[in-house]
Design an enzyme around this catalytic site. Sequence first.
Site, PDB file in Angstrom:
ATOM      1  CB  CYS A 258      65.402 -73.002  14.075  1.00 58.82           C
ATOM      2  SG  CYS A 258      64.268 -73.703  15.287  1.00 58.82           S
ATOM      3  CG  HIS A 352      69.229 -75.556  16.539  1.00 57.77           C
ATOM      4  ND1 HIS A 352      69.386 -74.217  16.831  1.00 57.77           N
ATOM      5  CD2 HIS A 352      67.925 -75.822  16.732  1.00 57.77           C
ATOM      6  CE1 HIS A 352      68.217 -73.703  17.183  1.00 57.77           C
ATOM      7  NE2 HIS A 352      67.321 -74.657  17.138  1.00 57.77           N
ATOM      8  CD  GLU A 354      73.060 -74.139  16.509  1.00 53.51           C
ATOM      9  OE1 GLU A 354      72.308 -74.431  17.452  1.00 53.51           O
ATOM     10  OE2 GLU A 354      72.660 -74.054  15.324  1.00 53.51           O
TER      11      GLU A 354
END
Length: 376
Positions: A258, A352, A354
Amino acid sequence: MNPIPALLVLEDGRAFHGESYGAEGETFGEAVFNTGMTGYQETLTDPSYHRQVVVMTAPHIGNTGMNDEDPESRRIWVAGYVVRDPARVPSNWRSQRTLEDELRAQGVVGISGVDTRALTRHLREAGAMRVGISTIDTDADVLLEKVRASAQMSGANLSEAVSVDEAYVVPAVGEKRFTVAALDLGIKDMTPHRMAERGIEVHVLPATSSIDDVLAIGEGGPDGLFFSNGPGDPAATTGQVELLREALGRDLPYFGICFGNQLFGRALGFDTYKLKYGHRGINQPVMDLTTRKVEVTAHNHGFAVDAPRDTATETPFGAASVSHVCLNDDVVEGLELRGADGALKAFSVQYHPEAAAGPHDAAYLFDRFVTLLEGN
């Protein structure tokens, strides 16, 4: 109890009336919208939303309440919260309190009963802009003056405001294989956890850290460097770019997410620019140009890298090229740096992987980082 009136005013003068949701008071920030139908707890606690007023496009928010397991940081970071139809009673076995109680406890001013579809369509047409929410001043003209006097997002250096003050370590799960220095520009808790799951000991460092602080990690320096997500304008964030250029000059393997993608782009010599209304949600289609695979991804960014999609660019550190693109609007979603031998040296993505909240399609990127560390 009678509802408390609240007013939302955009900097172009558009006004929305509703009811207070969360803390009473007044707040200002950049109005942005999030298209996720779930994951509001992770959104609220994402430091990338610092100084932003988040409009949720999903009409029902708060259904699952709040718990102590899912926050992505130490507090709620949004400057304000806008919902259409908040849940009256949460229903989930993990819920410990209501969303409104949590907003009130953390002093987050919000508004409910707003036509969030109309507000979102307006932001899509006019672009992200400053906004104010107030339960104190319900005169639209007076609140508008305050909105126009509030700070802009362009030119704002915010990562140091959300970063940790002192370094800490997330130990590897199982056998330790590598040591990585992670610069906290607004890091989400799940990110070092995903690396730890793969045998990486993660040393999370403050945003103000120097190259000497990075090289002091581990025995003989870390095996790799990571830059996290975070808020603000990448063009106003210069110290971290210089740190990254120092690291790339030492051939330290790098992975960025990001904000870490935007700073990587600037370190490589590319410009960044502000998107009209940004990408925020957990349903954005992205193509990995190295595999031609399309993945559904979680996003939260208002700036992007300006780099050529169809050719590599020679830099002092190697050949840089675009590795991922958004299929909605062709925005650059990833970069990679390769040496003269064609081997990968560093890479980043704008979204993202994750998956907190969000899909798991991009989890392979953490494995790609491990492969990069193995080859160094």
